[in-house]
Design an enzyme around this catalytic site. Structure first.
Site, PDB file in Angstrom:
ATOM      1  N   GLU A   1      -8.483   0.814  -6.496  1.00 41.96           N
ATOM      2  CA  GLU A   1     -10.187   0.286  -5.515  1.00 41.96           C
ATOM      3  C   GLU A   1      -9.658   0.704  -4.059  1.00 41.96           C
ATOM      4  O   GLU A   1      -7.915   0.203  -3.596  1.00 41.96           O
ATOM      5  CB  GLU A   1      -9.982  -1.110  -5.612  1.00 41.96           C
ATOM      6  CG  GLU A   1     -11.040  -1.412  -6.886  1.00 41.96           C
ATOM      7  CD  GLU A   1     -10.748  -2.629  -7.263  1.00 41.96           C
ATOM      8  OE1 GLU A   1      -9.396  -3.809  -7.773  1.00 41.96           O
ATOM      9  OE2 GLU A   1     -11.551  -3.348  -7.596  1.00 41.96           O
TER      10      GLU A   1
ATOM     11  N   CYS B   1      -8.319  -0.864   3.245  1.00 44.55           N
ATOM     12  CA  CYS B   1      -7.260  -1.469   2.635  1.00 44.55           C
ATOM     13  C   CYS B   1      -6.964  -0.263   1.332  1.00 44.55           C
ATOM     14  O   CYS B   1      -7.782  -0.005   0.417  1.00 44.55           O
ATOM     15  CB  CYS B   1      -6.757  -2.426   2.247  1.00 44.55           C
ATOM     16  SG  CYS B   1      -6.022  -3.530   0.882  1.00 44.55           S
TER      17      CYS B   1
ATOM     18  N   CYS C   1       0.342  -3.384 -11.098  1.00 47.47           N
ATOM     19  CA  CYS C   1       1.417  -3.540 -10.255  1.00 47.47           C
ATOM     20  C   CYS C   1       2.009  -4.504 -10.930  1.00 47.47           C
ATOM     21  O   CYS C   1       1.589  -5.018 -12.572  1.00 47.47           O
ATOM     22  CB  CYS C   1       0.713  -4.514  -9.102  1.00 47.47           C
ATOM     23  SG  CYS C   1       2.324  -4.669  -8.377  1.00 47.47           S
TER      24      CYS C   1
ATOM     25  N   CYS D   1       3.027 -11.288  -9.284  1.00 44.66           N
ATOM     26  CA  CYS D   1       3.128 -12.039  -8.457  1.00 44.66           C
ATOM     27  C   CYS D   1       1.739 -12.874  -9.682  1.00 44.66           C
ATOM     28  O   CYS D   1       0.893 -12.513  -9.760  1.00 44.66           O
ATOM     29  CB  CYS D   1       2.355 -11.622  -6.949  1.00 44.66           C
ATOM     30  SG  CYS D   1       4.024 -11.204  -6.777  1.00 44.66           S
TER      31      CYS D   1
ATOM     32  N   CYS E   1      -1.391 -13.596  -7.652  1.00 47.38           N
ATOM     33  CA  CYS E   1      -3.071 -11.916  -8.209  1.00 47.38           C
ATOM     34  C   CYS E   1      -3.596 -11.554  -8.658  1.00 47.38           C
ATOM     35  O   CYS E   1      -2.488 -11.132 -10.290  1.00 47.38           O
ATOM     36  CB  CYS E   1      -1.625 -10.784  -7.280  1.00 47.38           C
ATOM     37  SG  CYS E   1      -2.072  -9.385  -6.900  1.00 47.38           S
TER      38      CYS E   1
ATOM     39  N   CYS F   1      -7.966 -10.512  -0.083  1.00 46.25           N
ATOM     40  CA  CYS F   1      -6.536 -10.345  -1.076  1.00 46.25           C
ATOM     41  C   CYS F   1      -6.159 -10.940  -1.821  1.00 46.25           C
ATOM     42  O   CYS F   1      -6.684 -12.377  -2.268  1.00 46.25           O
ATOM     43  CB  CYS F   1      -5.841 -11.304   0.668  1.00 46.25           C
ATOM     44  SG  CYS F   1      -4.172 -11.273   0.331  1.00 46.25           S
TER      45      CYS F   1
HETATM   46  S1  SF4 Z   1       0.656 -10.077  -4.531  1.00 43.90           S
HETATM   47 FE1  SF4 Z   1      -0.286  -8.358  -6.482  1.00 43.90          FE
HETATM   48  S2  SF4 Z   1      -0.480  -6.380  -6.030  1.00 43.90           S
HETATM   49 FE2  SF4 Z   1       0.615  -7.379  -4.460  1.00 43.90          FE
HETATM   50  S3  SF4 Z   1       2.921  -7.201  -5.477  1.00 43.90           S
HETATM   51 FE3  SF4 Z   1       2.189  -9.086  -6.586  1.00 43.90          FE
HETATM   52  S4  SF4 Z   1       1.568  -8.055  -8.112  1.00 43.90           S
HETATM   53 FE4  SF4 Z   1       1.447  -6.592  -6.834  1.00 43.90          FE
END
Ligand code: SF4
Length: 411
Positions: free
Chosen positions: A115, A160, A167, A171, A174, A392
């Site tokens: 993306e 972006c 990932c 987090c 996210c 975001c």
């Molecule tokens: S915010 Fe999302 S994409 Fe960014 S490092 Fe944390 S888990 Fe990974």
């Protein structure tokens, strides 16, 4: 302080993948530098200028079909194609358009999709105003005359860019984390997102101001070598100055130390999101491996350019990170860091399966006010593309979810 954990294993796996050359498509020409192209065409008995013509065609003219590269003789193109060489640039496969003009793309690579987001007029934060916080007179700086005659009336835009598919950092706020880490992108796949989007909008780089933020899917510093190779491609071949690029990291300390040694590098943003270690650990498991003080120490070692500032990104989660005492503690942390810096506040963007709440506009303004009173330059990020899962923390290759209402935040 090293703590063995499932998370730590994910980091190591990502690093190993970054160093695995077998993932680079062997015969894709996009992603190779001018000198590599000169050397490849040299094996066909061609003079160096032919390699430079091919680089010009791929990166400046943004051509993606053999027939279009008329600067090269047809016989040479045929020989290259017959030997299996492909141009190999990622292409936009699907696009989603927000009511605010933001566009989110699924970009097709040889293996899967990734993306990328296009934000005309940016998002109101420090990255938009790169001229005001970095020395653009340094080597590689470009000047845009903000001509709006050729591409739909926008004067500046931000792209972006993703660095990984999924990932590993996990987090808790996210949506990308829900994918887990699938793979590292190659340098060509990272730079190719930018070229595909520039091409879609027919951007003339010396007429428009385009900023790049490496804040899409993935943790760029867990794919460090490919990320920095993409930066060099974008700088040297595509023609975007590093001063117009910002990379965000969740805090991979060894990579921050490497970054500090780079002779020419993008600006840095730290995805902080909490005013202390105990809250940050609950939101970002990475903090158990590299706590805030260790991260700040590593950032302090970066030789900053004149007028350059780093950005602390801070996601406001209602009742978790947006209380008045959080603002005061954050202000104290930022001041204590003694870093040239500013803060970007991001009202959390919701997504299915994540149980946090977005803060009210009033609480965002009150939080900003606390920081401003403490003398800290603080921006509120205007949510862009929330209704199409482009904002975001929302990148999860969503194609089938109901739209999320757009949110209007104060300018
Ligand atoms: S915010 Fe999302 S994409 Fe960014 S490092 Fe944390 S888990 Fe990974």
């Amino acid at each position: 302080m090293e703590q063995p954990s499932q998370y730590g294993n994910a980091v190591e796996t990502a690093s190993e993948m970054a160093g695995n050359p077998s993932r680079e498509p062997d015969l894709g020409l996009f992603g190779k530098s001018s000198s590599e192209l000169v050397s490849i065409l040299g094996e066909y008995g061609e003079k160096p200028y032919r390699g430079r013509q091919l680089a010009e065609a791929l990166y400046r003219q943004r051509l993606n079909h053999w027939d279009a590269i008329t600067t090269l003789p047809a016989t040479l193109r045929q020989r290259l194609a017959a030997d299996g060489w492909t141009l190999g640039r990622p292409e936009i496969a699907e696009s989603f358009r927000s009511i605010d003009g933001t566009e989110r793309y699924l970009i097709q690579t040889a293996e899967d999709t990734v993306e990328t987001v296009w934000m005309p007029e940016g998002d109101g934060t420090a990255e938009d105003a790169s001229d005001t916080n970095a020395d653009t007179s340094a080597e590689g700086g470009e000047k845009a005359d903000e001509d709006d005659s050729d591409t739909g009336g926008w004067k500046r835009a931000t792209i972006c860019v993703s660095s990984q598919v999924g990932c590993a950092v996990n987090c808790q706020f996210c949506l990308t984390a829900k994918l887990g880490l699938q793979r590292n992108l190659t340098a060509g796949e990272i730079a190719g997102q930018v070229v595909a989007v520039l091409n879609r909008h027919k951007v003339v780089l010396n007429k428009k101001r385009v900023n790049l933020v490496f804040m899409g899917m993935g943790e760029p510093f867990l794919n460090y070598d490919n990320f920095m190779a993409a930066v060099r491609l974008l700088r040297d071949e595509v023609g975007i100055a590093t001063q117009r690029m910002t990379v965000s990291t969740s805090g991979i300390v060894p990579a921050v130390r490497r970054f500090a040694q780079e002779p020419d590098r993008p600006r840095l943003a730290i995805s902080l999101n909490a005013p202390n270690d105990s809250i940050r650990e609950t939101l970002m498991p990475i903090n158990r491996k590299w706590p805030i003080a260790e991260l700040v120490d590593a950032v302090r070692a970066i030789p900053f350019r004149q007028r350059e500032k780093i950005t602390f990104e801070y996601v406001l989660l209602d009742g978790v990170t947006n209380r008045r005492e959080d603002a005061r503690e954050l202000a104290a942390l930022v001041r204590r860091s003694q870093l040239p810096c500013m803060v970007n506040l991001i009202a959390w963007n919701p997504g299915p399966g994540i149980a946090y709440s977005s803060p009210t506009q009033d609480s965002v303004l009150a939080f900003q006010q606390e920081l401003v009173v403490a003398g800290i330059q603080t921006y509120i990020r205007r949510p862009r593309g929330r209704d199409i899962y482009a904002a975001c923390g929302q990148l999860k290759r969503t194609t089938d979810q109901p739209p999320i209402p757009a949110l209007v935040m104060p300018q």
